[in-house]
Scaffold this motif. Structure first.
Motif, PDB file in Angstrom:
ATOM      1  N   ALA A  43       8.664  -0.899   0.667  1.00  0.00           N
ATOM      2  CA  ALA A  43       7.784   0.055  -0.370  1.00  0.00           C
ATOM      3  C   ALA A  43       8.540   0.307  -1.585  1.00  0.00           C
ATOM      4  O   ALA A  43       8.241   0.380  -2.627  1.00  0.00           O
ATOM      5  CB  ALA A  43       7.052   0.998   0.543  1.00  0.00           C
ATOM      6  N   ALA A  44       9.638   0.853  -1.314  1.00  0.00           N
ATOM      7  CA  ALA A  44      10.462   1.348  -2.406  1.00  0.00           C
ATOM      8  C   ALA A  44      10.951   0.100  -3.300  1.00  0.00           C
ATOM      9  O   ALA A  44      10.880   0.412  -4.504  1.00  0.00           O
ATOM     10  CB  ALA A  44      11.993   2.022  -1.787  1.00  0.00           C
ATOM     11  N   ALA A  60       9.325   8.044  -0.248  1.00  0.00           N
ATOM     12  CA  ALA A  60       9.348   6.485   0.895  1.00  0.00           C
ATOM     13  C   ALA A  60       9.872   6.953   2.330  1.00  0.00           C
ATOM     14  O   ALA A  60      10.695   7.735   2.371  1.00  0.00           O
ATOM     15  CB  ALA A  60      10.166   5.506   0.260  1.00  0.00           C
ATOM     16  N   VAL A  61       9.122   6.574   3.359  1.00  0.00           N
ATOM     17  CA  VAL A  61       9.683   6.561   4.760  1.00  0.00           C
ATOM     18  C   VAL A  61      10.954   5.826   4.799  1.00  0.00           C
ATOM     19  O   VAL A  61      11.035   5.226   4.137  1.00  0.00           O
ATOM     20  CB  VAL A  61       8.564   6.180   5.679  1.00  0.00           C
ATOM     21  CG1 VAL A  61       7.433   6.998   5.639  1.00  0.00           C
ATOM     22  CG2 VAL A  61       8.153   4.700   5.431  1.00  0.00           C
ATOM     23  N   GLN A  62      11.817   6.441   5.873  1.00  0.00           N
ATOM     24  CA  GLN A  62      12.932   5.955   6.060  1.00  0.00           C
ATOM     25  C   GLN A  62      13.166   4.880   7.185  1.00  0.00           C
ATOM     26  O   GLN A  62      13.569   5.229   8.240  1.00  0.00           O
ATOM     27  CB  GLN A  62      14.126   7.062   6.202  1.00  0.00           C
ATOM     28  CG  GLN A  62      14.294   8.225   4.818  1.00  0.00           C
ATOM     29  CD  GLN A  62      14.422   7.565   3.765  1.00  0.00           C
ATOM     30  OE1 GLN A  62      15.757   6.871   3.862  1.00  0.00           O
ATOM     31  NE2 GLN A  62      13.926   7.772   2.719  1.00  0.00           N
ATOM     32  N   ALA A  87       1.006  -1.008  -0.073  1.00  0.00           N
ATOM     33  CA  ALA A  87      -0.086   0.027  -0.043  1.00  0.00           C
ATOM     34  C   ALA A  87       0.792   1.232  -0.094  1.00  0.00           C
ATOM     35  O   ALA A  87       0.608   2.335  -0.509  1.00  0.00           O
ATOM     36  CB  ALA A  87      -1.008   0.184   1.036  1.00  0.00           C
ATOM     37  N   GLU A  88       1.981   1.351   0.488  1.00  0.00           N
ATOM     38  CA  GLU A  88       2.847   2.210   0.870  1.00  0.00           C
ATOM     39  C   GLU A  88       3.615   2.338  -0.707  1.00  0.00           C
ATOM     40  O   GLU A  88       3.577   3.583  -0.982  1.00  0.00           O
ATOM     41  CB  GLU A  88       3.952   2.148   2.005  1.00  0.00           C
ATOM     42  CG  GLU A  88       4.924   3.359   2.185  1.00  0.00           C
ATOM     43  CD  GLU A  88       4.202   4.515   2.732  1.00  0.00           C
ATOM     44  OE1 GLU A  88       4.684   5.758   2.587  1.00  0.00           O
ATOM     45  OE2 GLU A  88       3.193   4.321   3.212  1.00  0.00           O
ATOM     46  N   ALA A  89       3.842   1.355  -1.252  1.00  0.00           N
ATOM     47  CA  ALA A  89       4.390   1.371  -2.536  1.00  0.00           C
ATOM     48  C   ALA A  89       3.659   2.173  -3.721  1.00  0.00           C
ATOM     49  O   ALA A  89       4.087   2.843  -4.494  1.00  0.00           O
ATOM     50  CB  ALA A  89       4.686  -0.030  -2.855  1.00  0.00           C
TER      51      ALA A  89
END
Length: 281
Positions: A234-235, A225-227, A214-216
């Protein structure tokens, strides 16, 4: 109640969803963490008036949530009885159709789901499933299994570990799906079945993979993208799969994560995932 100090992985995920106005309308806040603080955090994210960084913790809406004076955030508890009385649930069913007075959402919080018996949950089911679009529900319970499968299947579970004990998302399936190939995924699913994987373990693995997927989708649409580990998965998926594949993956992962809440055999779920992935690639 502090709102801006929460920097755990689950809170970052809530912030990301809130920023994109994609928070689920029904959440289960489970685990040994501070569920009351988490409920304040999520309710503030739903009501926050800041254009970014929701919840900001400083706007009027966040302050009202923090101080327990927000008219549209209702804490449903009964201090005089062991269980909630059915009349209170029926009154809530009427109240939910009154539009919010001050905020965007009407947020209903059950801070102690041990007070919800089977009858109460069955009464709640219809409004959780078919309530007005502004209604949101937060169920706080150490063990999600204390809620009926019918309720759980309509919610997204957020597990709250003790401070300092937060488990990292499992990227095992993310890496396999990111190959874009059928065979590695099938082999992994067969291995899970052969070692008699427990339904709870499968649910957590699928939920972690679904969160990454979902994040992707958001990453493919331009969101940085969150770190963290979630962002890493996701990345990877965003780089490796087409938007069509990623949408299909997200959809069927969400479906089979929910299926794990029912008395469905792990082998059946794994076989269905294999068939869905074959269609996707």
């Amino acid at each position: 109640m502090p709102i801006t100090a929460e920097n755990s992985t689950w809170a970052q995920r809530i912030r990301s969803l809130a920023q994109h106005r994609a928070l689920p309308h029904a959440l289960i806040l489970s685990g040994p963490g501070d569920r009351t603080a988490a409920a304040h955090f999520v309710a503030a994210a739903m009501e926050c008036s800041s254009p970014e960084g929701r919840p900001c913790g400083v706007c009027q809406q966040c302050r009202k949530v923090r101080e327990d004076i927000h008219p549209d955030v209702l804490w449903i508890r009964d201090t005089e009885h062991k269980e909630l009385q059915v009349e209170a649930i029926r009154a809530l069913r009427r109240e939910i159709y009154i539009r919010p007075n001050d905020g965007e959402r009407k947020v209903i919080i059950f801070p102690d789901c041990t007070q919800l018996n089977e009858r109460d949950q069955n009464v709640l089911l219809k409004i959780v499933e078919e309530g007005p679009p502004y209604a949101a529900f937060l169920f706080c319970t150490e063990l999600a299994d204390r809620l009926l499968p019918t309720i759980r299947s309509r919610c997204v579970e957020v597990k709250l570990p003790r401070q300092g004990e937060e488990a990292e998302p499992d990227l095992t399936l993310c890496r396999l799906f990111a190959t874009g190939r059928l065979l590695p995924v099938i082999e992994a699913l067969v291995a899970m079945e052969n070692r008699k994987m427990k339904r709870e373990s499968l649910r957590q693995l699928l939920q972690d993979t679904w969160r990454c997927s979902a994040e992707a989708l958001l990453v493919q649409r331009g969101k940085p993208a969150v770190q963290d580990t979630l962002g890493e998965g996701a990345a990877l998926l965003a780089r490796s799969l087409s938007s069509r594949q990623l949408q299909r993956l997200t959809d069927f992962l969400e479906h089979y994560t929910a299926e794990c809440n029912y008395n469905v055999g792990v082998g059946h779920i794994l076989g269905a995932i294999a068939a869905e992935w074959e269609k996707t690639v």
